[in-house]
Design an enzyme around this catalytic site. Structure first.
Site, short mmCIF file in Angstrom:
data_model
loop_
_atom_site.label_atom_id
_atom_site.label_comp_id
_atom_site.label_asym_id
_atom_site.label_seq_id
_atom_site.Cartn_x
_atom_site.Cartn_y
_atom_site.Cartn_z
CD GLN A 144 -1.20 0.00 3.72
OE1 GLN A 144 -1.59 -1.13 4.05
NE2 GLN A 144 -1.57 1.11 4.35
CB CYS A 150 -4.68 -1.30 5.62
SG CYS A 150 -5.66 -0.49 6.93
CG HIS A 284 -3.10 -2.81 9.59
ND1 HIS A 284 -2.98 -2.03 8.47
CD2 HIS A 284 -2.42 -3.98 9.30
CE1 HIS A 284 -2.28 -2.66 7.54
NE2 HIS A 284 -1.93 -3.84 8.02
CG ASN A 305 0.24 -6.59 6.62
OD1 ASN A 305 -0.62 -5.77 6.33
ND2 ASN A 305 1.06 -6.42 7.64
#
Length: 344
Positions: A144, A150, A284, A305
Site C-alpha cells: 500500500q 489497508c 489496521h 498483509n
C-alpha cells in the site's frame, strides 16, 4: 545508551540473517563496524536517501533505537516469534502507523446490510488446516506504500479470493478504484471494508488492477475505468463478533477481511507465531487466508498483509489462534466480514 563492539557485531550478524532470508548476499564487516555502517548498509539495500545530513542523522538515531528494541526482544528468549528489520526500520512507530495502517469505521456508518444470518454457523466440514494461497485463491503480496488504505487491500484480497473460488479465475483487482470511488471512506486517510463491499455490490463490480492501477494517493473517481468490472459480488456478511471458531468456519470457506490492532512489535515482526505486542485500538486491516497448527501444538491464523514482501514472512504472518481472549490476539475476531458471490 552506547553500543559496544560485541553488541554491534551481534546486531550485524542478525541483520545479515535477515538479508539472507530474503535471498540477498552480503559481505561481513570487521569488528570496528559502527551503527552508522549498519545504517548505511540498510540504506543501500532499501534504496533509501535523505534530503540532507540533518535528516540522515535523525533517521540514523531512529534506526539505532529500533535496532536496540529488536536486539533486546530477540535476546530475551522463550518467544514464539522473532522481530527483525525491514524497509520501515528508520521510522518511528507513530510515523509508521500514520502512513501504513488506515482502518477506520466511519462515525456516521449505520447501514446494517452486513448484519445477516451467518451462513457458516452450522458448517461442519471445516478442515483442521487451510491455506487459500496453496489453493490458488490468493494474489501475490501487494504494498500500500504511504497511503493509509489497508482497508482497500483487505477488501480486495477477500473479493479476489471468493472470485477464484467461485469462477476458477484468479484476478488482481483494483485497490485504487476503492480509494478513489468509495465516498463513505477517506481514501488514503482511512476506511472500512464493509463500505468497500457495499460499493462493489452497488457499482456492479470492480475493475482489474491492470485497468485501474494503484497510485498510492487519493484521486478522482475515474467513471470510465470503474464501469469496466472484472469481478462482481452479490453482497457481504459479518462474522459473529469475538468468536474465533465462527471465524475459522468462515476462513475455511473463503478469505476473510479482518480489522486488527497493531503496534511496535507487529511492524517489526519477522517470523514465527505472533502472540502479542499489539496496539490499543483497531487501526489496521488485513486478510485471513488460512489457519493451521505448528509442530509444537500452537494454533495460528495465516495473515496476508499489504506492506510488501520485506515485512514478515515474505509479506505474510502467522498469528496465534485460540489465545483464550474472546477478541483474539490483536483483536483478530473483533470485526471480520466477507463478500458473497452467487454464481447461479
Amino acid at each position: 545508551m552506547g553500543f559496544t563492539t560485541t553488541f554491534v557485531i551481534a546486531i550485524f550478524v542478525m541483520m545479515l540473517g535477515t538479508l539472507a532470508y530474503q535471498g540477498m548476499s552480503r559481505t561481513l564487516v570487521d569488528e570496528q563496524a559502527s551503527i552508522n555502517d549498519l545504517h548505511e548498509q540498510w540504506m543501500k539495500q532499501y534504496g533509501r536517501t535523505y534530503a540532507d545530513d540533518a535528516e540522515k542523522e535523525r533517521r540514523s538515531q531512529i534506526f539505532k533505537q529500533n535496532m536496540g528494541f529488536v536486539e533486546k526482544f530477540n535476546s530475551e528468549g522463550n518467544r514464539t516469534y522473532k522481530l527483525g528489520y525491514n524497509e520501515f526500520s528508520d521510522l518511528t512507530t507513530q510515523e509508521f502507523l500514520t502512513y501504513y495502517t488506515g482502518y477506520e469505521k466511519p462515525a456516521h456508518y449505520s447501514k446494517s446490510s452486513g448484519i445477516k444470518s451467518f451462513r457458516y454457523e452450522n458448517f461442519t466440514d471445516a478442515p483442521t488446516s487451510m491455506d487459500w494461497k496453496d489453493k490458488g485463491a490468493v494474489t501475490p503480496i501487494k504494498n500500500q506504500l504511504q497511503c493509509a488504505c489497508c482497508w482497500a487491500f483487505s477488501a480486495v484480497a477477500a473479493v479476489e479470493g471468493i472470485t477464484q473460488i467461485k469462477t476458477g479465475k484468479l484476478l488482481s483487482l483494483s485497490e485504487q478504484q476503492l480509494v478513489d470511488c468509495v465516498m463513505d471512506n477517506q481514501g488514503c486517510r482511512g476506511g472500512f471494508m464493509d463500505t468497500a463491499f457495499e460499493y462493489i455490490q452497488e457499482n456492479q463490480g470492480i475493475s482489474s488492477e491492470e485497468n485501474y492501477d494503484y497510485e498510492a494517493m487519493d484521486g478522482t473517481c475515474d467513471t470510465m475505468r470503474s464501469r469496466n468490472p472484472a469481478a462482481r459480488i452479490t453482497g457481504y456478511e459479518d462474522v459473529p463478533t469475538n468468536n474465533e471458531e465462527a471465524l475459522r468456519m468462515a476462513v475455511s470457506a473463503q478469505p476473510v477481511s479482518v480489522a486488527i490492532s497493531v503496534g511496535e512489535e507487529f511492524r517489526m515482526y519477522r517470523t514465527g507465531i505472533f502472540s502479542g505486542g499489539c496496539g490499543q485500538t483497531l487501526n489496521h486491516a488485513v486478510t485471513l487466508i488460512g489457519y493451521g497448527e505448528s509442530e509444537d501444538g500452537n494454533k495460528y491464523w495465516l495473515v496476508k498483509n499489504s506492506w510488501g514482501e520485506t515485512w514478515g514472512e515474505y509479506g505474510y504472518m502467522k498469528l496465534l489462534r485460540e489465545s483464550g481472549d474472546a477478541e483474539g490476539v490483536c483483536g483478530i475476531a473483533s470485526k471480520a466480514s466477507y463478500p458473497t458471490l452467487s454464481t447461479a
